[in-house]
Enzyme design. Structure first.
Site, PDB file in Angstrom:
ATOM      1  N   SER A 143       0.866  -1.186   0.000  1.00 56.73           N
ATOM      2  CA  SER A 143       0.000   0.000   0.000  1.00 56.73           C
ATOM      3  C   SER A 143       0.896   1.227   0.000  1.00 56.73           C
ATOM      4  CB  SER A 143      -0.861   0.002   1.273  1.00 56.73           C
ATOM      5  OG  SER A 143      -1.514   1.242   1.441  1.00 56.73           O
ATOM      6  N   TYR A 156      -1.576  -1.130  10.853  1.00 55.43           N
ATOM      7  CA  TYR A 156      -1.780  -1.425   9.423  1.00 55.43           C
ATOM      8  C   TYR A 156      -0.587  -0.931   8.602  1.00 55.43           C
ATOM      9  CZ  TYR A 156      -3.663  -1.233   4.683  1.00 55.43           C
ATOM     10  OH  TYR A 156      -3.847  -1.386   3.331  1.00 55.43           O
TER      11      TYR A 156
HETATM   12  N1  LIG Z   1      -8.892  -0.465  -0.425  1.00 60.05           N
HETATM   13  C1  LIG Z   1      -7.824   0.314  -0.311  1.00 60.05           C
HETATM   14  O1  LIG Z   1      -7.938   1.562  -0.262  1.00 60.05           O
HETATM   15  C2  LIG Z   1      -6.433  -0.286  -0.305  1.00 60.05           C
HETATM   16  C3  LIG Z   1      -5.341   0.589  -0.522  1.00 60.05           C
HETATM   17  C4  LIG Z   1      -4.060   0.048  -0.513  1.00 60.05           C
HETATM   18  C5  LIG Z   1      -3.856  -1.301  -0.319  1.00 60.05           C
HETATM   19  N2  LIG Z   1      -4.934  -2.118  -0.100  1.00 60.05           N
HETATM   20  C6  LIG Z   1      -4.664  -3.527   0.125  1.00 60.05           C
HETATM   21  O2  LIG Z   1      -5.296  -4.275  -0.893  1.00 60.05           O
HETATM   22  C7  LIG Z   1      -5.624  -5.571  -0.415  1.00 60.05           C
HETATM   23  C8  LIG Z   1      -7.096  -5.860  -0.679  1.00 60.05           C
HETATM   24  O3  LIG Z   1      -7.859  -4.891   0.030  1.00 60.05           O
HETATM   25  P1  LIG Z   1      -9.375  -4.544  -0.318  1.00 60.05           P
HETATM   26  O4  LIG Z   1      -9.510  -3.090  -0.200  1.00 60.05           O
HETATM   27  O5  LIG Z   1      -9.795  -5.241  -1.555  1.00 60.05           O
HETATM   28  O6  LIG Z   1     -10.082  -5.181   0.965  1.00 60.05           O
HETATM   29  P2  LIG Z   1     -11.492  -5.926   1.146  1.00 60.05           P
HETATM   30  O7  LIG Z   1     -12.479  -5.437   0.160  1.00 60.05           O
HETATM   31  O8  LIG Z   1     -11.783  -5.800   2.606  1.00 60.05           O
HETATM   32  O9  LIG Z   1     -11.134  -7.444   0.800  1.00 60.05           O
HETATM   33  C9  LIG Z   1     -10.277  -8.191   1.624  1.00 60.05           C
HETATM   34  C10 LIG Z   1     -10.210  -9.609   1.110  1.00 60.05           C
HETATM   35  O10 LIG Z   1      -9.400 -10.371   2.011  1.00 60.05           O
HETATM   36  C11 LIG Z   1     -10.139 -11.524   2.443  1.00 60.05           C
HETATM   37  N3  LIG Z   1      -9.754 -11.892   3.800  1.00 60.05           N
HETATM   38  C12 LIG Z   1      -9.894 -11.132   4.926  1.00 60.05           C
HETATM   39  N4  LIG Z   1      -9.462 -11.831   5.999  1.00 60.05           N
HETATM   40  C13 LIG Z   1      -9.042 -13.035   5.532  1.00 60.05           C
HETATM   41  C14 LIG Z   1      -8.511 -14.191   6.157  1.00 60.05           C
HETATM   42  N5  LIG Z   1      -8.322 -14.246   7.487  1.00 60.05           N
HETATM   43  N6  LIG Z   1      -8.188 -15.264   5.382  1.00 60.05           N
HETATM   44  C15 LIG Z   1      -8.396 -15.226   4.047  1.00 60.05           C
HETATM   45  N7  LIG Z   1      -8.899 -14.150   3.399  1.00 60.05           N
HETATM   46  C16 LIG Z   1      -9.221 -13.082   4.143  1.00 60.05           C
HETATM   47  C17 LIG Z   1     -11.601 -11.064   2.349  1.00 60.05           C
HETATM   48  O11 LIG Z   1     -12.509 -12.145   2.191  1.00 60.05           O
HETATM   49  P3  LIG Z   1     -13.260 -12.899   3.389  1.00 60.05           P
HETATM   50  O12 LIG Z   1     -13.794 -11.841   4.292  1.00 60.05           O
HETATM   51  O13 LIG Z   1     -14.270 -13.711   2.681  1.00 60.05           O
HETATM   52  O14 LIG Z   1     -12.213 -13.756   4.026  1.00 60.05           O
HETATM   53  C18 LIG Z   1     -11.574 -10.268   1.053  1.00 60.05           C
HETATM   54  O15 LIG Z   1     -11.631 -11.138  -0.044  1.00 60.05           O
HETATM   55  C19 LIG Z   1      -5.255  -5.557   1.073  1.00 60.05           C
HETATM   56  O16 LIG Z   1      -3.985  -6.147   1.252  1.00 60.05           O
HETATM   57  C20 LIG Z   1      -5.213  -4.084   1.418  1.00 60.05           C
HETATM   58  O17 LIG Z   1      -4.373  -3.820   2.515  1.00 60.05           O
HETATM   59  C21 LIG Z   1      -6.211  -1.631  -0.096  1.00 60.05           C
END
Ligand SMILES: NC(=O)c1ccc[n+]([C@@H]2O[C@H](COP(=O)([O-])OP(=O)(O)OC[C@H]3O[C@@H](n4cnc5c(N)ncnc54)[C@H](OP(=O)(O)O)[C@@H]3O)[C@@H](O)[C@H]2O)c1
Length: 273
Positions: A143, A156
């Site tokens: 990130s 985080y």
């Molecule tokens: N959104 C942002 O602004 C942003 C910015 C920079 C980086 N990121 C990074 O991008 C990545 C994806 O984020 P996102 O925004 O798409 O988040 P999200 O919509 O909350 O999705 C998170 C995913 O991780 C899975 N997950 C959560 N806990 C888990 C566990 N214990 N075991 C297996 N799977 C698990 C969730 O599915 P289940 O709940 O079904 O397990 C879901 O598929 C993350 O690493 C985040 O830090 C996000």
């Protein structure tokens, strides 16, 4: 666009958000996606969408990667199904938001277990197998939060700093081995990342997950070690943390997060994450 035909690509956190977008983008390029998350039903819905949109078969494996034995269980399931992973996308991630001392310690611990420990374990097992075959790739989703301390997202940002440092070091260890390693640094992206908390992502600041996924793979195809797959300001946003004294960078991000009211963010009682 580079073809990924014949490639088996495992995407963690593929049930929604950026992970589902990675799975779609990989299928669009011809890969066989293996979708992993805790919610089996949501994974199957993503697999059905992929079949409809790209006429591709996606495999789903439900696993809690933050639970004890979660990664080992996933690897055993891959072996049982005779699946060889060519590309690992360590995307699953979570983060606690709000003042550290008054937020639930469990949320911080879960985030470390998932963002750091599970990512490192999967990389060790599947990366080791790739190195033995002399080919493969790993994309670790970090990130822009990786580049400086972030008050009100303290643990985080620290997990993402780990991902950045770990990935850059591993990329160098594996240079010229046939196994490529890259970190991706999205900025704010329109997903349910803050679901279950009072925090909100401002839509005008957020990129579309599909654009982030496509830009990540474009950078990977170019041979990048770090990818900045967001809008044009995403990369310059990471410079403050590199040029300012670290205390000044923490002050700046603290001020920004207070403007975004993350200093008042908290978990919504009983919310499903
Ligand atoms: N959104 C942002 O602004 C942003 C910015 C920079 C980086 N990121 C990074 O991008 C990545 C994806 O984020 P996102 O925004 O798409 O988040 P999200 O919509 O909350 O999705 C998170 C995913 O991780 C899975 N997950 C959560 N806990 C888990 C566990 N214990 N075991 C297996 N799977 C698990 C969730 O599915 P289940 O709940 O079904 O397990 C879901 O598929 C993350 O690493 C985040 O830090 C996000």
């Amino acid at each position: 666009m580079k073809s990924y035909r014949g490639i088996t690509a495992l995407v963690t956190g593929a049930s929604k958000g950026i992970g589902a977008a990675y799975a779609h983008e990989l299928a669009r390029r011809g890969a066989h996606p293996v979708l992993v998350a805790r919610s089996g039903d949501a994974l199957r819905r993503v697999a059905d969408d992929i079949a409809r949109s790209h006429q591709a078969d996606a495999t789903t494996v439900a696993a809690d990667l933050a639970a004890p034995g979660g990664v080992e269980g996933l690897v055993a399931e891959l072996d049982r199904r005779d699946l060889t992973v060519d590309l690992l996308v360590n995307n699953a991630g979570s983060g606690a938001v709000g003042p550290f001392l008054t937020s639930s310690l469990r949320r911080h611990e879960d985030s470390v277990d998932l963002n750091v420990t599970a990512l490192m374990r999967l990389t060790h097992v599947l990366g080791g197998r790739m190195a033995a075959r002399g080919r493969g790739g790993i994309i670790n989703v970090a990130s822009t939060a990786a580049f400086q301390p972030m008050p009100y997202q303290a643990s985080y940002a620290a997990t993402k700093a780990f991902v950045l440092s770990f990935t850059e070091a591993l990329a160098e260890e594996l240079r010229d081995t046939g196994v490529r390693v890259m970190a991706a640094h999205p900025g704010a992206t329109a997903t349910g990342f803050f679901d279950g908390t009072t925090a909100e992502l401002k839509p005008s600041f957020a990129d579309a997950p599909q654009a982030v996924a496509a830009a990540t793979l474009k950078a990977y195809d170019r041979g990048a070690v770090n990818a900045y797959p967001g809008r044009a300001v995403t990369r310059p946003m990471t410079w403050a943390g590199r040029v300012l004294p670290r205390v000044a960078a923490a002050r700046l991000t603290g001020r920004l997060n207070r403007v975004l009211e993350l200093d008042r963010a908290r978990e919504i009682d009983g919310a499903e994450r």
